[in-house]
Each structure stands twice: as C-alpha cells, then as structure tokens.
Design a protein around this motif. Structure first.
Motif, PDB file in Angstrom:
ATOM      1  N   GLU A   1     -10.520   1.017   5.598  1.00  0.00           N
ATOM      2  CA  GLU A   1     -11.853   0.427   5.668  1.00  0.00           C
ATOM      3  C   GLU A   1     -11.841  -0.984   6.228  1.00  0.00           C
ATOM      4  O   GLU A   1     -12.885  -1.501   6.648  1.00  0.00           O
ATOM      5  CB  GLU A   1     -12.468   0.403   4.262  1.00  0.00           C
TER       6      GLU A   1
ATOM      7  N   GLU B   1      -8.519  -0.377  -6.985  1.00  0.00           N
ATOM      8  CA  GLU B   1      -9.279   0.783  -7.484  1.00  0.00           C
ATOM      9  C   GLU B   1     -10.279   1.347  -6.477  1.00  0.00           C
ATOM     10  O   GLU B   1     -10.623   2.536  -6.550  1.00  0.00           O
ATOM     11  CB  GLU B   1     -10.013   0.408  -8.778  1.00  0.00           C
ATOM     12  N   LYS B   2     -10.783   0.529  -5.548  1.00  0.00           N
ATOM     13  CA  LYS B   2     -11.889   0.994  -4.723  1.00  0.00           C
ATOM     14  C   LYS B   2     -11.622   0.976  -3.223  1.00  0.00           C
ATOM     15  O   LYS B   2     -12.168   1.783  -2.479  1.00  0.00           O
ATOM     16  CB  LYS B   2     -13.135   0.147  -5.015  1.00  0.00           C
ATOM     17  N   VAL B   3     -10.834   0.003  -2.742  1.00  0.00           N
ATOM     18  CA  VAL B   3     -10.730  -0.212  -1.307  1.00  0.00           C
ATOM     19  C   VAL B   3      -9.531   0.545  -0.737  1.00  0.00           C
ATOM     20  O   VAL B   3      -8.427   0.491  -1.299  1.00  0.00           O
ATOM     21  CB  VAL B   3     -10.589  -1.727  -0.994  1.00  0.00           C
ATOM     22  N   ASN B   4      -9.752   1.213   0.379  1.00  0.00           N
ATOM     23  CA  ASN B   4      -8.666   1.815   1.140  1.00  0.00           C
ATOM     24  C   ASN B   4      -8.437   0.937   2.374  1.00  0.00           C
ATOM     25  O   ASN B   4      -9.378   0.428   2.980  1.00  0.00           O
ATOM     26  CB  ASN B   4      -8.999   3.235   1.575  1.00  0.00           C
TER      27      ASN B   4
ATOM     28  N   TYR C   1     -12.522  -9.423  -1.592  1.00  0.00           N
ATOM     29  CA  TYR C   1     -12.477  -8.436  -2.660  1.00  0.00           C
ATOM     30  C   TYR C   1     -11.618  -8.975  -3.810  1.00  0.00           C
ATOM     31  O   TYR C   1     -10.664  -9.728  -3.589  1.00  0.00           O
ATOM     32  CB  TYR C   1     -11.865  -7.109  -2.177  1.00  0.00           C
TER      33      TYR C   1
ATOM     34  N   GLU D   1     -10.766  -4.602  -7.330  1.00  0.00           N
ATOM     35  CA  GLU D   1     -11.478  -3.838  -6.302  1.00  0.00           C
ATOM     36  C   GLU D   1     -10.514  -3.315  -5.246  1.00  0.00           C
ATOM     37  O   GLU D   1     -10.646  -2.184  -4.765  1.00  0.00           O
ATOM     38  CB  GLU D   1     -12.540  -4.725  -5.650  1.00  0.00           C
TER      39      GLU D   1
ATOM     40  N   ILE E   1      -3.724   3.388  -0.100  1.00  0.00           N
ATOM     41  CA  ILE E   1      -4.169   2.888  -1.405  1.00  0.00           C
ATOM     42  C   ILE E   1      -3.391   1.616  -1.730  1.00  0.00           C
ATOM     43  O   ILE E   1      -2.157   1.589  -1.642  1.00  0.00           O
ATOM     44  CB  ILE E   1      -3.942   3.946  -2.502  1.00  0.00           C
TER      45      ILE E   1
ATOM     46  N   THR F   1       0.845  -1.201   0.000  1.00  0.00           N
ATOM     47  CA  THR F   1       0.000   0.000   0.000  1.00  0.00           C
ATOM     48  C   THR F   1       0.873   1.242   0.000  1.00  0.00           C
ATOM     49  O   THR F   1       2.054   1.197   0.382  1.00  0.00           O
ATOM     50  CB  THR F   1      -0.916   0.053   1.241  1.00  0.00           C
TER      51      THR F   1
ATOM     52  N   ARG G   1     -15.224  -8.540   3.325  1.00  0.00           N
ATOM     53  CA  ARG G   1     -16.222  -7.893   2.475  1.00  0.00           C
ATOM     54  C   ARG G   1     -17.644  -8.147   2.961  1.00  0.00           C
ATOM     55  O   ARG G   1     -18.507  -7.252   2.870  1.00  0.00           O
ATOM     56  CB  ARG G   1     -16.069  -8.397   1.044  1.00  0.00           C
TER      57      ARG G   1
END
Length: 666
Positions: free
Chosen positions: A217, A211-214, A204, A208, A190, A185, A248
C-alpha cells in the motif's frame, strides 16, 4: 545304605545326577565370569566417563551427605583438593551459597529420585561465587542409597548471555534511534517491526503498521514492489534503490530503499529487512542547484569580460564565450590546456611568483600582465584571481575575471604626457609670475623706504597698491604650484599592516635617530587599516623627516599613536622639539611655505603640502597643534570609505617604471 550295598543302576543314576550338578556349576561359573567381565567393562566405562567428564562429579551418601568420591573436574571447578573433600559432608564444605537452594534441591531429589538442571550459585575454595547447574540422581551402592551429582560451571555461558543481551540492547537502541526508517516484513508484505523514524516518516503508528498496513500500500507506482522484490531476490540485496512512497496523508515522497533478505536455516526466504531514506528535499535542492547553475552559466556566458577557471599548474578547466572569442579558440581547444602559451615567455617567472604568493589570508589578487593575441599582437590584460581552497586550506583551483586594458593604458600614457606638459607649463608660469612679482615687491618697498618723504599721499597710495598686487601675483603662483604638486598618483586602497609600515619607517631613519639619541615610541598592538600604501609611506616619511629637521636640539622623542572611530583611522605623530608658532601653524600646509627657523635647512616647502593633499584624497584632514614648551603634534584622519573618484586600479608610478606586471593582493 552304603555304596557297596547299592545296585549298579542306583550308582549309575547318582553318577548321572552328579554329572548334571557339575555341568550346572560349570554353567554358573561361566555366567558369573561373563557377568564379572561385563561389570568390569561397565566400571571401566563409568570410571573413564567419571574421570574425563568436563563437569564436576561427586558421589555422596544420602543419609549424611558424606562425599566418598570426586573427579578432577570438581577439583578444577571448586578449587578444593581431593583430600579436602573426601570424607567431608556437603554441609561441612559449605559450597552452597544459598542455603534454601540446597534445601529445595534435596527435597526435589528425595521426592523424585532425581533433579535435573537446578540453577544455583556455588562458592569455590577461594571464595569466588560461580553460577552453576547441578543435576543429581539417587543410586544404590552396596545397598546404601547414594547421590550422584554432576556440577556444571556456567560462568562463561552467563557472560555470553549477558553479552548477547547487551548486544541486543545496543542493536535495539540503534534500531529505535536511527534517523533512517527501518522495517522488517514478511515475504507477503506484513510488517513484523518498524522503528520510530519509520513511524515519523509515514505517519502510521507501530500498531497500525503491524496490524493493518501492508507494505504494498505504500508504493505509489503499480507493480513497483514486484520490481523491487525481483531485483532484491535476484541480487540478494539492493542499495539506494530509487522508489516513490506514499505516506498516510497521501503525500508522495522521493525515497531510496536499501534492503536484504531474511532467510531460514534451510535457505528459504522468510522476509525482508530494509532502510528507507526520504530524499525529497535533496532532490528539490539538486534541482534548484541545477537551475542556479544554468542561470549562472547564462550570466557568465553573456559577460563581455573574460572568465576562466584553472588548476594551480595553469591548466584551464573552464572558459566563457568572451574568452574564446578574444583568443580565437574553441572551448575544446582551451579546456585541458595551460594558458601560459598566451603569456610572453619573459613574463612567466614573474607570473608564477605572483600565484605562489596566494595564501588563506590573501586569497584574492588583482594584477595586469601582457598577452599574445592570435594575430601576434602583444596586449595588456587586468585579471582579478580568487584562490579556491579545500578543507586543509590548500589551493585546488583559481577563478579569474579579466579584461583588456591596452586602450586604457595608452590613454593613461597620453594623459601622463599631457599632465607632465601641464605641470612643466604651470611651473614655468609660476616661476615667470612669482619672480617678477617678488622683484616688483622688493623695488616698491625700497622706493618707499628711500623716498617716502618725497612721495606725496597719492604716490604712497600707488606704492601700496603695487605691493598688494605683487603679493596677489605671488600668492597666485604659489596656488598653481600647490595644485601641480598635489595631483600625484591615484589611490590604490589595500589592507596595510600598520605595525610593519612603522617599523620600515623607523629603520629608514634609524641612523639619524641613533646619532641624535631620539627615542621612538609606538603602540604595541596596531590593527590593519585600508589605505593607499605609497601615500601612507609618504605621509609618515614627511612627518618624521619634518620632526627631525625642525625639532632642534631639544628633540628627544618621536611618538606615534593610533585610534579609530566608526568612519576614520586616526594617526598622530608627536615630537617634543622646539615647536611652531601659532600663526605659522595656520599656513604650514601651504606649498613652498617655510618657517623663518628653516633657513639654512634643506627643503622645498612642499612636504607638508603633499601630506595635506594625500590625506584629503583619503577623505580626511590633517591638523597641527604646537607650542615651544610641548612640542608639535600632527593629527591626521583617513576615511575608512574614501571617495570613489580618488580610487584607481593601478599605480601611476608602477606604470612609469615600465614593469610588465602589477599586482594588488586582498
């Protein structure tokens, strides 16, 4: 006009012009000298660079490719000598492996006047192909266009590049195939990359994640990532840091996180590389183990039996409450100390020998020994010990369960004394009944023999009744004897190597076997059986002795056979001696029963009765098959599951012998 006709001013002007010309020539000479010196220095520098360069250098004419100079590095790289190259064209040497590469190279050179870093393959004088980079430039030498070429051998570079590719490939394989979840990361959370296990753990997809998950989270507890980063950056890495993550589907997982910093060349932090391991099942297992241990400890502590664990040197590592109460000590006073002070000193050596006998095949042993109580009283205890081994089958600890057996032993002693009295009384009754009965029987027979004609029918009938009654009295006496003789020691069931037992019996009778030249036969492969060792020895000894005593002069072989069924061990002892009549076979196991052929042979008539009683105590039966032609076979079966009423933990004979220790190994 000659010089004489010239005026003085004219001559002075010419002299001035001449001086100016000389000065100009001197200046030109100086400039030429400086230029020549600069050229010499330049040539020296070029020559040094030419000769010292690690790359191969050639100078060739452009129009025909004839080489007129090379350096030593070219000789080293290509394997050609200087004489083999100078005056030859590039085409003649054929060190270009790929012809179209040379054509392409020359085209670029003519168009641009130079070609830098052209990758190709050269062939050495020894036929070896090497990857190379060639750079060239068109220069003019004495008005003739020439090509200055620099050739660099990149074999090692290619090898390094291949090694790097292989390393990257292996790393990527490890990254993708790792059972642990691995991620990269940025400092902002990211995701840069994740492996397959990371995808499987959190649910995930790779896309995903990137592009989407930090990463923030994924943490269950607020502020947890900040605490992780603070520790990570403060210690430059963390290992097995406990964290709770959320997948998820919203499920929470107990995990351990190991991570390191990813830094730039200037030391600034670019991001983090980490490994996540799900330990949820492990935690649940540990909790279950703790609960099980708590239950086990409660059971152990509530036991009235003494329970302890100790090291091979006797140092106690655990005792339960019953153990503490028995010896009047606290837990802390017992753990870490040896139990040997509780054992009478004269029993120490024998007890150590018992523990030295433990091995991987016999890890369990039951024995009795004396102990000294806090009041100084000597009492008896029975212990069942189990050896706990490591992976190399070495003893690391013992676990033992014990109980006080003093009262039982005293009761057994009293029962033994009572049994001896009953046996003596029974023998006395048997003797007092049997002998008069035999006398009455003999007198009655004599009366009938001598005075049969005098007696009337009534008298003869009375004599018959007297004979019948006396026989019944004698038979009753025999039954008393059989009852007394049969009630021997209780059974101690243990694993017995039948092969060793038969060899022991064979050695015991070896002299008689040799003298009479009787062959001994037994199976090659015999399995271990579970039975009473002393009882089995008595059975085999009595049957072999019986064969030698009554086999007669025809005896040449004693054969032992073995087989087993689901419930029984079956042994047969066969001899080829004189045999036994069918009528006698039916009563041969009765106490004091002796065949008419046994006259003059020592014996009590109890041997086969003892065999029958021991076999029946084992839950089996004994049969005999005999004929004068084929000899005699005794077949006996021993149950694999003897009736519990016949089993006891201690051998009566050991107690009567006064031994301080009794042991049974499993």
């Amino acid at each position: 006009m000659n010089d004489q006709e010239k005026t003085k001013p004219q001559l002075l002007n010419e002299l001035l012009e001449l001086r100016l010309r000389v000065a100009g020539l001197e200046l030109l000479a100086k400039e030429y000298k400086h230029a020549n010196e600069a050229l010499q220095k330049s040539e020296e520098k070029f020559s040094k660079a030419f000769l010292a360069s690690p790359d191969g250098i050639t100078i060739a004419r452009l129009r025909d490719g004839m080489i007129f100079d090379i350096n030593e590095s070219f000789v080293r790289i290509t394997g050609y000598t200087r004489d083999e190259v100078i005056g030859k064209s590039v085409a003649e040497l054929k060190y270009w492996v790929i012809a179209r590469d040379r054509k392409k190279f020359l085209g670029m050179l003519r168009r641009k006047g130079e070609c830098i870093g052209f990758a190709t393959v050269f062939c050495t004088n020894h036929g070896k192909c090497i990857p190379a980079l060639i750079s060239a430039r068109i220069i003019t030498i004495e008005g003739d266009p020439c090509v200055l070429s620099v050739i660099r051998d990149i074999s090692k570079l290619k090898t390094i590049e291949q090694a790097l590719r292989e390393s990257e490939k292996r790393y990527r394989r490890l990254f993708e195939e790792s059972m642990d979840a691995i991620f990269y990361t940025t400092r902002e959370g990211i995701f840069v990359d994740v492996n397959h296990s990371m995808v499987a753990l959190f649910g995930y997809s790779r896309v995903e994640f990137i592009e989407k998950v930090n990463v923030t989270e994924l943490y269950v507890l607020p502020g947890e990532r900040e605490r992780v980063l603070q520790k990570l950056e403060g210690e430059i890495g963390i290992r097995d840091y406990p964290v709770r993550f959320r997948n998820r589907s919203g499920g929470e997982m107990d995990c351990v996180l190991s991570a390191v910093l990813r830094c730039a060349e200037d030391g600034s932090i670019l991001g983090y590389q980490g490994i996540v391991r799900d330990v949820t099942k492990q935690h649940r297992t540990e909790e279950a183990v703790k609960l099980s241990e708590a239950r086990y400890r409660a059971i152990v502590e509530d036991q009235t039996e003494l329970i302890c664990r100790f090291l091979p040197d006797g140092t106690i590592t655990f005792v339960n409450g019953a153990y503490c109460r028995y010896f009047g000590k606290k837990y802390e006073e017992l753990v870490g100390r040896s139990f040997m002070p509780f054992i009478p000193e004269e029993d120490h050596e024998q007890l150590r020998a018992q523990f030295a006998a433990f091995n991987p095949k016999h890890p369990v042993s039951t024995h009795e020994h004396r102990v000294i109580t806090p009041s100084g009283e000597v009492r008896w205890q029975q212990w069942t010990n189990r050896m706990i081994m490591d992976e190399q089958h070495r003893a690391v600890e013992f676990q033992a369960v014990g109980r006080d057996t003093t009262d039982r032993r005293m009761m057994e002693e009293m029962l033994q004394e009572s049994a001896e009295k009953i046996k003596l009384f029974a023998c006395s009754i048997s003797h007092d009944l049997k002998n008069p009965a035999i006398g009455i029987q003999g007198l009655t027979k004599l009366l009938l023999k001598r005075h049969k004609d005098i007696l009337d029918d009534k008298g003869r009938e009375c004599c018959g009744l007297i004979l019948k009654t006396s026989e019944q009295i004698a038979e009753f006496a025999e039954k008393i004897n059989a009852f007394v003789a049969a009630k021997e020691a209780p059974l101690i069931i243990e694993s017995i190597r039948l092969k060793e037992l038969l060899q022991m019996i064979k050695r015991e009778f070896s002299d008689k076997l040799d003298i009479r030249q009787v062959k001994w036969s037994e199976p090659e492969n015999l399995s271990a059986i579970r039975a009473d060792r002393t009882g089995l020895i008595r059975i085999l000894r009595n049957l072999v002795d019986n064969a030698l005593k009554y086999g007669g002069k025809d005896l040449t072989e004693i054969r032992i056979d073995y087989k087993e069924s689901d419930d029984f061990h079956i042994l047969s002892i066969t001899d080829d001696g004189g045999g036994i009549g069918k009528d006698h076979c039916k009563k041969i196991f009765n106490p004091f029963q002796r065949h008419e052929t046994s006259r003059g042979i020592e014996g009590t008539g109890l041997g086969l009765a003892i065999v029958k009683e021991i076999v029946e105590q084992h839950g089996g039966e004994v049969k005999v098959a005999s004929s004068p032609e084929k000899g005699t076979t005794f077949c006996l079966s021993l149950s694999k599951h003897p009736c519990p009423r016949n089993l006891f933990r201690r051998d009566r004979t050991a107690y009567q012998g006064g031994g301080r220790l009794w042991t049974k190994q499993i």
